[in-house]
Design an enzyme around this catalytic site. Structure first.
Site, PDB file in Angstrom:
ATOM      1  CG  HIS A  82      -8.685 -41.601  28.223  1.00  0.00           C
ATOM      2  ND1 HIS A  82      -7.537 -41.450  29.298  1.00  0.00           N
ATOM      3  CD2 HIS A  82      -8.145 -41.149  26.892  1.00  0.00           C
ATOM      4  CE1 HIS A  82      -6.526 -40.858  28.466  1.00  0.00           C
ATOM      5  NE2 HIS A  82      -6.818 -40.793  27.339  1.00  0.00           N
TER       6      HIS A  82
ATOM      7  CD  GLU B 246     -13.307 -43.830  27.456  1.00  0.00           C
ATOM      8  OE1 GLU B 246     -13.045 -44.294  28.678  1.00  0.00           O
ATOM      9  OE2 GLU B 246     -12.987 -42.664  27.131  1.00  0.00           O
TER      10      GLU B 246
ATOM     11  CE  LYS C 294      -7.887 -37.646  30.662  1.00  0.00           C
ATOM     12  NZ  LYS C 294      -8.424 -38.864  31.183  1.00  0.00           N
TER      13      LYS C 294
ATOM     14  CG  HIS D 140      -4.857 -35.575  29.139  1.00  0.00           C
ATOM     15  ND1 HIS D 140      -4.623 -36.579  30.180  1.00  0.00           N
ATOM     16  CD2 HIS D 140      -5.126 -36.444  28.087  1.00  0.00           C
ATOM     17  CE1 HIS D 140      -4.343 -37.626  29.681  1.00  0.00           C
ATOM     18  NE2 HIS D 140      -4.506 -37.561  28.371  1.00  0.00           N
TER      19      HIS D 140
END
Length: 421
Positions: free
Chosen positions: A307, A318, A339, A344
């Protein structure tokens, strides 16, 4: 019942670093940043004055000019990405059973620009001349209209809806599409996500939350996952679509196969409306669920597209989750955050990252994490973990896992692996 196998047979994308899937992928490998000063409105009074906008995109290449005026930009992106994916799949639209072709997309916000424009216009004139809204206001604004337009364009009569789970929306959509096909409810599904929230309200709202990077003097380096100096995410827009197809259906028409989708998981943090669980408990659970669904072990994964939003808290939780679940194997796999290049894409993030994961499996190459300058003790970065900093890395990628997490504690994870007969 025996579950059917699901493969990826087409890709399409409109992103801040490319107006096709191939251009987006090549620019990922080249480490190109999509961040630049905002052009969609005057942002000089905003704390954050840059974003990852889609560039040089012409909606009229994909949509009739008159019809395009009735759609929000997020819908333009979705229709373009869907058309490219359908064309890439080489599906014969005259030969397939369209009753068994669906469209399932993830959209976190939808027509924010449309809503903003209509309400601002009413605010200027409403009290003096009374309510005056466009008859297209509601159908332009609602988040589900993109899948309606795609089904109308192609005559697809199968399952047709969106999922909305904030930044996990399009991964949730892919999971739903995957399950519909393997349960025999559809043969083909156009799945992915779309978003266009680079507006005054979108940027202003995230600024007010202190969620966005404020590195206005160097936008192209602002998205810096895992760096100690990271200060927030870079808002982005666009769409990506994958054609998911039942294996025997794909083989029968001689389709090219990028990869096989083998697992999907979902979970909730049940912790906070915006912050991830500090120990990554929801992230651990969603990856466990995806691995169990795929019948795989942690050691079977070679790449994780994380992510990795470049936020102080999220990156740490994470990494804790990955270390906890993968143990010693965490040091043998590659980790990267695309990203750092695309920014994002909110509800569309999972789709473009799934596309990157599919391509990593297909081509045995890991896209990099760019903009890393200094390690962060909170991440325990000692260079034993392979964050694939700076440049892509060639390696065998038997299977790739893609994580997305959203406000509200929504977590979704999908797994792709090399297709083997």
């Amino acid at each position: 019942m025996e579950l059917k196998r699901v493969v990826v047979t087409g890709l399409g994308a409109v992103s801040p670093i490319g107006n096709t899937a191939e251009e987006t992928w090549q620019n990922m490998l080249a480490g190109v940043s999509g961040a630049a000063p905002i052009t969609k409105f005057n942002a000089e009074k905003f704390k954050t004055q840059f974003a990852c906008e889609v560039k040089n995109f012409d909606a009229n290449k994909y949509i009739d000019r008159k019809e395009a005026r009735k759609m929000d930009a997020y819908c333009h992106y979705a229709l373009a990405a869907a058309q490219m994916a359908v064309e890439d799949s080489a599906i014969d639209l005259e030969a397939i059973d369209k009753n068994h072709v669906g469209v399932v997309m993830g959209v976190g916000i939808g027509g924010m620009k449309t809503f903003e424009d209509e309400v601002l216009a009413y605010g200027k004139t409403g009290e003096t001349v009374g309510p005056k809204f466009s008859p297209f206001f509601v159908p332009k604004m609602i988040a589900d209209i993109c899948v309606g337009h795609i089904s109308i364009k192609y005559g697809f009569h199968g399952p047709n809806y969106i999922t909305s789970s904030a930044c996990a929306s399009s991964t949730t959509a892919l999971a739903d599409a995957f399950n519909l096909i393997r349960l025999g409810k559809a043969n083909v599904i156009v799945s992915g996500g779309a978003e266009a929230a680079i507006t005054q309200a979108g940027v202003g709202g995230f600024c007010a939350m202190h969620a966005l990077s404020t590195r206005n003097d160097s936008p192209e380096t602002a998205s810096r996952p895992f760096s100690a100096s990271r200060d927030g995410f870079v808002i982005a827009e666009g769409s990506a679509c994958l054609i998911l197809e039942e294996l025997e259906h794909a083989k029968a028409r001689g389709a090219k196969i990028y990869a096989e989708m083998v697992g999907a998981g979902m979970s909730a943090d049940a912790h906070h409306i915006t912050a991830s669980h500090p120990e990554g408990l929801g992230a651990i659970l969603v990856m466990q669920n995806a691995l169990e669904d795929a019948g795989m072990q942690p050691e079977d994964i070679d790449y994780i597209n994380v992510h990795g939003t470049s936020t102080p808290v999220g990156d740490v939780s994470e990494m804790k989750a990955i270390k906890s679940l993968f143990g010693e194997h965490a040091y043998k796999l590659n980790i990267s955050s695309t990203k750092s290049m695309t920014g994002h894409l909110l509800g569309a993030a999972g789709a473009i990252e799934a596309m990157a994961s599919v391509m990593a499996v297909k081509e045995d190459i890991i896209p990099p994490t760019i903009n890393h300058e200094e390690g962060d003790e909170d991440l325990e970065i000692d260079y034993k973990l392979n964050f694939t900093f700076g440049k892509p890395q060639k390696r065998e990628v038997r299977a790739a896992l893609s994580n997305t997490f959203g406000f509200g504690g929504h977590n979704a994870c999908v797994i792709f692996r090399k297709y083997i007969e």
